[in-house]
Design an enzyme around this catalytic site. Structure first.
Site, short mmCIF file in Angstrom:
data_model
loop_
_atom_site.label_atom_id
_atom_site.label_comp_id
_atom_site.label_asym_id
_atom_site.label_seq_id
_atom_site.Cartn_x
_atom_site.Cartn_y
_atom_site.Cartn_z
N SER A 133 0.86 -1.18 0.00
CA SER A 133 0.00 0.00 0.00
C SER A 133 0.90 1.22 0.00
O SER A 133 2.09 1.13 0.34
CB SER A 133 -0.85 -0.02 1.28
OG SER A 133 -1.44 1.24 1.51
N TYR B 13 -2.42 -1.14 10.46
CA TYR B 13 -2.31 -1.32 9.01
C TYR B 13 -0.97 -0.79 8.50
O TYR B 13 -0.27 -1.48 7.74
CB TYR B 13 -3.47 -0.54 8.35
CG TYR B 13 -3.60 -0.73 6.86
CD1 TYR B 13 -4.37 -1.76 6.33
CD2 TYR B 13 -2.99 0.15 5.97
CE1 TYR B 13 -4.52 -1.92 4.96
CE2 TYR B 13 -3.13 0.00 4.60
CZ TYR B 13 -3.90 -1.03 4.10
OH TYR B 13 -4.03 -1.19 2.74
P1 NAD Z 1 -11.57 -6.06 0.12
O1 NAD Z 1 -12.14 -5.90 1.48
O2 NAD Z 1 -12.41 -5.71 -1.06
O3 NAD Z 1 -11.05 -7.57 -0.08
C1 NAD Z 1 -10.23 -8.18 0.87
C2 NAD Z 1 -10.47 -9.68 0.79
O4 NAD Z 1 -9.56 -10.31 1.73
C3 NAD Z 1 -11.89 -10.09 1.19
O5 NAD Z 1 -12.46 -10.91 0.17
C4 NAD Z 1 -11.68 -10.88 2.50
O6 NAD Z 1 -12.60 -11.96 2.65
C5 NAD Z 1 -10.25 -11.37 2.33
N1 NAD Z 1 -9.64 -11.72 3.62
C6 NAD Z 1 -9.67 -11.01 4.77
N2 NAD Z 1 -9.05 -11.70 5.75
C7 NAD Z 1 -8.62 -12.85 5.21
C8 NAD Z 1 -7.92 -13.99 5.70
N3 NAD Z 1 -7.58 -14.08 7.00
N4 NAD Z 1 -7.60 -14.98 4.84
C9 NAD Z 1 -7.96 -14.93 3.55
N5 NAD Z 1 -8.68 -13.90 3.02
C10 NAD Z 1 -8.99 -12.87 3.85
O7 NAD Z 1 -10.21 -5.22 0.14
P2 NAD Z 1 -9.29 -4.61 -1.02
O8 NAD Z 1 -9.43 -3.14 -0.97
O9 NAD Z 1 -9.49 -5.32 -2.29
O10 NAD Z 1 -7.86 -4.95 -0.41
C11 NAD Z 1 -7.02 -5.96 -0.93
C12 NAD Z 1 -5.58 -5.65 -0.55
O11 NAD Z 1 -5.19 -4.41 -1.13
C13 NAD Z 1 -5.35 -5.51 0.95
O12 NAD Z 1 -4.12 -6.10 1.32
C14 NAD Z 1 -5.28 -4.00 1.14
O13 NAD Z 1 -4.52 -3.64 2.24
C15 NAD Z 1 -4.61 -3.58 -0.15
N6 NAD Z 1 -4.81 -2.18 -0.52
C16 NAD Z 1 -6.05 -1.69 -0.75
C17 NAD Z 1 -6.17 -0.37 -1.12
C18 NAD Z 1 -7.50 0.24 -1.42
O14 NAD Z 1 -7.55 1.45 -1.58
N7 NAD Z 1 -8.55 -0.53 -1.54
C19 NAD Z 1 -5.05 0.46 -1.23
C20 NAD Z 1 -3.81 -0.08 -0.97
C21 NAD Z 1 -3.69 -1.40 -0.62
#
Ligand code: NAD
Length: 252
Positions: free
Chosen positions: A134, A147
């Site tokens: 991130s 985080y």
């Molecule tokens: P999201 O909530 O849409 O999806 C996250 C998924 O992870 C969900 O389907 C959830 O069921 C799964 N998950 C949670 N805990 C878990 C576990 N213990 N084992 C297996 N699966 C698990 O979130 P997203 O925004 O798509 O985020 C995905 C990744 O991207 C994360 O690592 C997040 O930190 C990173 N990220 C997101 C953003 C953003 O702006 N959305 C920005 C930077 C980084």
């Protein structure tokens, strides 16, 4: 074409990468805590003419990791460590169990799964590990101590594994996006509005998009495109690196 295991692939970024890399002809192992939603993503990939299977996986559990690796139909050539979650609170109000859980999913869970797939990658003499970090792997925002700590830790972890796998054709890199419009961000908009005492529209314009000179959310196609580059021959000597997709956030 590669077999690619993606964690947290039932939603958001993981699902976006799964669908795009599935369209590109790779075999996608769609894994998530939520197996029904993972099954739906795998179904969409197959419906579009691709190859995919779905599997339940909780990255915080040794048993679940072992069961997943035993259940899948192909070896893991590419691992995308994507599962994650957010909790927004001042440290003094942050429940310690929740703090620990975020680190378990986004840092210890990455180590657990990487550790489990590395022997097979070594045996086959090929592996690509792509971590979804991130912008918070590089900079901080208030109220996100767990985080930010986990995501910073992920970069240090990747550097170590890059060195430990330098003797074979395995690479590990971390993609660092700023905000991507996913369910994780949608729920933060409401949380941040409450924590900061401002409207949801102000959270989007003043908190999320303001630090990004380009002023737009990062797209799933960008995450998938950079992942495709990292698993391509052109990136075979790129390892231990961070690839920053932040609309100019960190150059200011
Ligand atoms: P999201 O909530 O849409 O999806 C996250 C998924 O992870 C969900 O389907 C959830 O069921 C799964 N998950 C949670 N805990 C878990 C576990 N213990 N084992 C297996 N699966 C698990 O979130 P997203 O925004 O798509 O985020 C995905 C990744 O991207 C994360 O690592 C997040 O930190 C990173 N990220 C997101 C953003 C953003 O702006 N959305 C920005 C930077 C980084």
């Amino acid at each position: 074409m590669r077999s690619i295991l993606i964690t947290g692939a039932a939603s958001g970024i993981g699902a976006g990468i799964a669908l795009e890399l599935g369209r590109a002809g790779h075999h996608i192992i769609v894994s998530d805590l939520n197996p029904d939603a993972a099954g739906e993503v795998a179904r969409q990939i197959r419906e579009a003419g691709g190859s995919a299977e779905a599997v339940a996986l909780d990255v915080t559990s040794d048993e679940s990791v072992a069961a997943t690796l035993a259940a899948i139909s192909r070896p893991v050539e590419v691992l995308v460590n994507n599962a994650g979650l957010q909790h927004v609170a001042r440290l003094e109000e942050f429940p310690m169990a929740r703090w620990d859980f975020l680190v378990q999913v986004m840092l210890t869970g990455v180590a657990r799964l990487t550790r489990a797939v590395l022997p097979g990658m070594r045996e086959r003499g090929f592996g690509r590990i792509v971590n979804i970090g991130s912008i918070h792997s590089l900079v901080a925002s208030p109220f996100k101590s767990a985080y930010v700590a986990a995501k910073h830790g992920l970069v240090g972890f990747s550097k170590v594994i890059a060195l430990e796998t330098a003797d074979t054709d395995i690479t590990i890199n971390t993609i660092c996006p700023s905000y991507v419009k996913t369910p994780l961000v949608d729920s933060q908009i409401a949380d941040q509005a409450r924590t900061r005492g401002i409207s949801e529209a102000e959270v989007v314009s003043q908190v999320m998009l303001k630090p990004m000179p380009k002023g737009v959310f990062i797209g799933f196609d960008e995450l998938a495109g950079v992942t495709a580059f990292l698993i391509s021959p052109a990136a075979r000597n790129m390892t231990g690196q961070t690839l920053v997709l932040d609309g100019g956030w960190t150059v200011q």
